[in-house]
Design a protein around this motif. Structure first.
Motif, mmCIF file in Angstrom:
data_model
loop_
_atom_site.group_PDB
_atom_site.id
_atom_site.type_symbol
_atom_site.label_atom_id
_atom_site.label_comp_id
_atom_site.label_asym_id
_atom_site.label_seq_id
_atom_site.Cartn_x
_atom_site.Cartn_y
_atom_site.Cartn_z
ATOM 1 N N ARG A 181 0.843 -1.200 0.000
ATOM 2 C CA ARG A 181 0.000 0.000 0.000
ATOM 3 C C ARG A 181 0.876 1.247 0.000
ATOM 4 O O ARG A 181 1.814 1.346 0.807
ATOM 5 N N LEU A 182 0.564 2.183 -0.883
ATOM 6 C CA LEU A 182 1.325 3.439 -0.896
ATOM 7 C C LEU A 182 0.716 4.370 0.154
ATOM 8 O O LEU A 182 -0.419 4.825 0.022
ATOM 9 N N LEU A 183 1.492 4.626 1.208
ATOM 10 C CA LEU A 183 0.980 5.461 2.306
ATOM 11 C C LEU A 183 1.133 6.943 1.946
ATOM 12 O O LEU A 183 2.012 7.328 1.163
ATOM 13 N N ARG A 184 0.310 7.759 2.584
ATOM 14 C CA ARG A 184 0.433 9.213 2.411
ATOM 15 C C ARG A 184 1.830 9.658 2.820
ATOM 16 O O ARG A 184 2.366 9.174 3.818
ATOM 17 N N GLY A 185 2.416 10.553 2.062
ATOM 18 C CA GLY A 185 3.735 11.062 2.420
ATOM 19 C C GLY A 185 4.869 10.296 1.762
ATOM 20 O O GLY A 185 6.018 10.717 1.827
ATOM 21 N N ILE A 186 4.551 9.181 1.144
ATOM 22 C CA ILE A 186 5.604 8.402 0.475
ATOM 23 C C ILE A 186 5.507 8.623 -1.022
ATOM 24 O O ILE A 186 4.421 8.543 -1.606
ATOM 25 N N GLU A 187 6.657 8.892 -1.599
ATOM 26 C CA GLU A 187 6.668 9.062 -3.044
ATOM 27 C C GLU A 187 7.097 7.738 -3.669
ATOM 28 O O GLU A 187 8.152 7.196 -3.341
ATOM 29 N N SER A 188 6.267 7.227 -4.561
ATOM 30 C CA SER A 188 6.640 5.984 -5.241
ATOM 31 C C SER A 188 7.750 6.284 -6.249
ATOM 32 O O SER A 188 7.759 7.347 -6.866
ATOM 33 N N LEU B 110 7.743 5.096 -8.970
ATOM 34 C CA LEU B 110 7.047 5.069 -10.261
ATOM 35 C C LEU B 110 6.424 6.433 -10.530
ATOM 36 O O LEU B 110 5.944 7.096 -9.605
ATOM 37 N N ARG B 111 6.391 6.819 -11.804
ATOM 38 C CA ARG B 111 5.805 8.120 -12.175
ATOM 39 C C ARG B 111 4.281 8.117 -12.026
ATOM 40 O O ARG B 111 3.632 7.137 -12.345
ATOM 41 N N GLY B 112 3.745 9.226 -11.560
ATOM 42 C CA GLY B 112 2.299 9.438 -11.600
ATOM 43 C C GLY B 112 1.469 8.557 -10.680
ATOM 44 O O GLY B 112 0.270 8.382 -10.881
ATOM 45 N N ILE B 113 2.096 7.997 -9.661
ATOM 46 C CA ILE B 113 1.355 7.143 -8.723
ATOM 47 C C ILE B 113 1.146 7.917 -7.420
ATOM 48 O O ILE B 113 2.097 8.408 -6.821
ATOM 49 N N GLU B 114 -0.114 8.020 -7.008
ATOM 50 C CA GLU B 114 -0.458 8.769 -5.790
ATOM 51 C C GLU B 114 -0.900 7.793 -4.693
ATOM 52 O O GLU B 114 -1.369 6.698 -4.994
ATOM 53 N N PRO B 115 -0.792 8.233 -3.406
ATOM 54 C CA PRO B 115 -1.349 7.397 -2.328
ATOM 55 C C PRO B 115 -2.819 7.086 -2.640
ATOM 56 O O PRO B 115 -3.532 7.927 -3.155
ATOM 57 N N GLY B 116 -3.230 5.894 -2.357
ATOM 58 C CA GLY B 116 -4.604 5.487 -2.710
ATOM 59 C C GLY B 116 -4.631 4.732 -4.034
ATOM 60 O O GLY B 116 -5.493 3.895 -4.271
ATOM 61 N N VAL C 152 5.165 -2.975 -11.963
ATOM 62 C CA VAL C 152 5.838 -1.696 -12.204
ATOM 63 C C VAL C 152 5.011 -0.816 -13.147
ATOM 64 O O VAL C 152 4.860 0.385 -12.915
ATOM 65 N N LEU C 153 4.453 -1.432 -14.185
ATOM 66 C CA LEU C 153 3.792 -0.634 -15.224
ATOM 67 C C LEU C 153 2.382 -0.204 -14.853
ATOM 68 O O LEU C 153 1.924 0.861 -15.252
ATOM 69 N N ASP C 154 1.669 -1.052 -14.087
ATOM 70 C CA ASP C 154 0.271 -0.751 -13.778
ATOM 71 C C ASP C 154 -0.165 -1.353 -12.434
ATOM 72 O O ASP C 154 -1.057 -2.200 -12.388
ATOM 73 N N ILE D 58 7.998 -0.599 -4.932
ATOM 74 C CA ILE D 58 7.154 0.379 -5.646
ATOM 75 C C ILE D 58 6.358 1.261 -4.687
ATOM 76 O O ILE D 58 5.867 2.308 -5.086
ATOM 77 N N VAL D 59 6.237 0.832 -3.432
ATOM 78 C CA VAL D 59 5.555 1.715 -2.481
ATOM 79 C C VAL D 59 6.548 2.374 -1.525
ATOM 80 O O VAL D 59 6.202 2.793 -0.438
ATOM 81 N N GLY D 60 7.784 2.464 -1.936
ATOM 82 C CA GLY D 60 8.699 3.341 -1.214
ATOM 83 C C GLY D 60 9.945 2.722 -0.655
ATOM 84 O O GLY D 60 11.028 3.206 -0.895
ATOM 85 N N SER D 61 9.823 1.629 0.128
ATOM 86 C CA SER D 61 11.026 1.070 0.748
ATOM 87 C C SER D 61 10.701 -0.271 1.368
ATOM 88 O O SER D 61 9.607 -0.456 1.918
ATOM 89 N N ILE D 62 11.671 -1.156 1.325
ATOM 90 C CA ILE D 62 11.473 -2.440 2.018
ATOM 91 C C ILE D 62 11.399 -2.214 3.533
ATOM 92 O O ILE D 62 10.845 -3.024 4.267
ATOM 93 N N GLY D 63 11.897 -1.074 3.983
ATOM 94 C CA GLY D 63 11.890 -0.771 5.415
ATOM 95 C C GLY D 63 10.504 -0.558 6.003
ATOM 96 O O GLY D 63 10.342 -0.531 7.222
ATOM 97 N N ILE D 64 9.491 -0.383 5.144
ATOM 98 C CA ILE D 64 8.140 -0.172 5.703
ATOM 99 C C ILE D 64 7.193 -1.338 5.446
ATOM 100 O O ILE D 64 6.064 -1.338 5.918
ATOM 101 N N ALA D 65 7.656 -2.369 4.717
ATOM 102 C CA ALA D 65 6.728 -3.431 4.312
ATOM 103 C C ALA D 65 6.468 -4.430 5.449
ATOM 104 O O ALA D 65 7.404 -4.977 6.022
ATOM 105 N N PRO D 66 5.185 -4.679 5.763
ATOM 106 C CA PRO D 66 4.841 -5.598 6.858
ATOM 107 C C PRO D 66 4.431 -6.979 6.328
ATOM 108 O O PRO D 66 4.110 -7.134 5.154
ATOM 109 N N SER D 67 4.406 -7.956 7.221
ATOM 110 C CA SER D 67 3.844 -9.242 6.817
ATOM 111 C C SER D 67 3.315 -10.015 8.021
ATOM 112 O O SER D 67 3.747 -9.798 9.161
ATOM 113 N N ALA D 68 2.372 -10.905 7.708
ATOM 114 C CA ALA D 68 1.788 -11.785 8.723
ATOM 115 C C ALA D 68 1.868 -13.208 8.209
ATOM 116 O O ALA D 68 1.531 -13.479 7.059
#
Ligand SMILES: NC(=O)c1ccc[n+]([C@@H]2O[C@H](COP(=O)([O-])OP(=O)(O)OC[C@H]3O[C@@H](n4cnc5c(N)ncnc54)[C@H](O)[C@@H]3O)[C@@H](O)[C@H]2O)c1
Length: 362
Positions: free
Chosen positions: A111-118, A120-126, A231-233, A257-267
């Motif tokens: 998930r691309l969180l607010r405040g993180i720039e992907s 990838l071009r033209g990708i916004e949070p949400g 990456v493309l879509d 693609i959502v910013g960094s491996i440092g923020i990715a969670p898993s269960a």
């Protein structure tokens, strides 16, 4: 074992490298939100790690699984350190836990969180908000195989993949249910053009179960094409189901693609709740930055939020994710992997402050 209760017993395995830094950070955040929501996490630490291996010759004691079996959840940092071969550290601790406790779903949100720039071009949070369901107990990560004629010119290595109907069906059923609950679609990662036995079997079961889940749009993508589409879509995805190896690779790409491996969670989930589930960030022990106090704690904290959700505290879980997002959106406190200069403690402190503000508001 679980459910909406006021106290939960949590086994903590911080592990190696930055695991020792990000786990205490996450514990602080989870304790704080627990106070706000009226529940307690009773942490019990286990020092099982590569260090433990160096001292004892084992990643965990012979009765390690038995010791863990009575806990409500396991909270894990990262395992692996130079000096101990990765297959020893992984197969001596992480993989036995996932298998013995039937944690056959590895759930990894992208998930691309607010405040993180992907990147990838033209990708916004949400725009990017999907989940990869990785099969976590079998597939390509199998113990079947061996080496012959070691250290001779005729040396040979054989590694067999294991796909069982039982194992594939259960992870796909979980994925269809998840897609249904999200009102979305389900895509499957395959490679049936090249891997001619196991992958057509995987596809067949995907289609068979699909007939029970009318109205859920599905598609099968070859893993190479799927990686390119991440990456493309990335907007097109909602739930993606993948085998053990494919899911592992896809989710590092997803994290990127959502910013960094440092923020990715898993269960690592045992959906039937017969055994404890385990929560850990996607990243490893990052020996290159370990001990410097600069690791991003967000992947660990977000994994903790997934644990709270699993334990029945969904409001607290949402509050933790909102606190993470508000710190990222504010933008001044972030670690180097996200382009900032802050340390682990600074980010943790900012998230604690955001929790306090939100707590006061609600
Ligand atoms: N689940 C696990 O415990 C797990 C998962 C992956 C790798 N590993 C192990 O970790 C060790 C290192 O593996 P690797 O280098 O391939 O992967 P890694 O995830 O540890 O590191 C990859 C890169 O991402 C950076 N990074 C990772 N997490 C970060 C964070 N929280 N904040 C900032 N930067 C971060 C690292 O500095 C490194 O440059 C190996 O021993 C490997 O087997 C363990």
């Amino acid at each position: 074992m679980t459910g909406q209760s006021n106290s939960h017993r949590i086994a903590v395995i911080a592990g190696d490298g930055i695991g020792l830094e990000v786990v205490p950070a996450a514990q602080q955040v989870l304790d704080r939100v627990g106070e706000q929501h009226g529940f307690e996490l009773a942490w019990e630490p286990f020092d099982w790690s590569c260090e433990h291996y160096a001292q004892t010759g084992r990643m965990m004691p012979t009765d390690g699984l038995e010791q863990l079996s009575g806990f409500d959840s396991i909270f894990l940092g990262a395992i692996g350190y130079p000096g101990v071969p990765d297959h020893i550290s992984l197969w001596g601790l992480l993989i036995p836990i996932r298998r013995a406790f039937r944690q056959y779903v590895n759930l990894r949100p992208v998930r691309l969180l607010r405040g993180i720039e992907s990147p990838l071009r033209g990708i916004e949070p949400g725009d990017v908000d999907f989940v990869v369901v990785r099969e976590n107990n079998e597939g390509e990560y199998s113990e079947v195989g061996g080496r012959l004629y070691r250290d001779t010119p005729q040396e040979v290595a054989v590694q067999e993949a294991m796909f069982t109907r039982f194992g594939v069906e259960r992870v796909m059923r979980y994925s269809y249910e998840l897609a249904r609950s999200r009102g979305g679609r389900l895509d499957s990662a395959t490679k049936s053009n090249g891997i001619v036995h196991t992958m057509p079997f995987w596809d067949q079961i995907f289609r068979e179960l699909g007939s029970e889940y009318d109205g859920i749009p599905t598609h099968e993508y070859h893993i190479d094409a799927l990686a390119a589409l991440f990456v493309l879509d990335p907007r097109r995805f909602d739930v993606v189901v993948a085998s053990n190896l494919f899911g592992d690779i896809l989710t590092d790409l997803g994290a990127a693609i959502v910013g960094s491996i440092g923020i990715a969670p898993s269960a690592n989930l045992n959906p039937e709740r017969e055994y404890p589930s385990m929560f850990e960030p996607v990243h490893g022990s990052a020996p290159d930055i370990a001990g410097k106090g600069i690791a991003n704690p967000i992947g660990q904290i977000w994994s903790g939020a997934m644990m709270l959700d699993h334990l029945g505290h969904s409001a607290a879980a949402t509050q933790v994710i909102e606190a993470i997002e508000s710190v990222l959106a504010e933008g001044s406190v972030r670690t180097a992997d996200l382009g900032g200069t802050a340390g682990t403690k600074d980010v943790t402190h900012a998230i604690l402050e955001a929790l306090a503000t939100e707590g006061a508001r609600s």
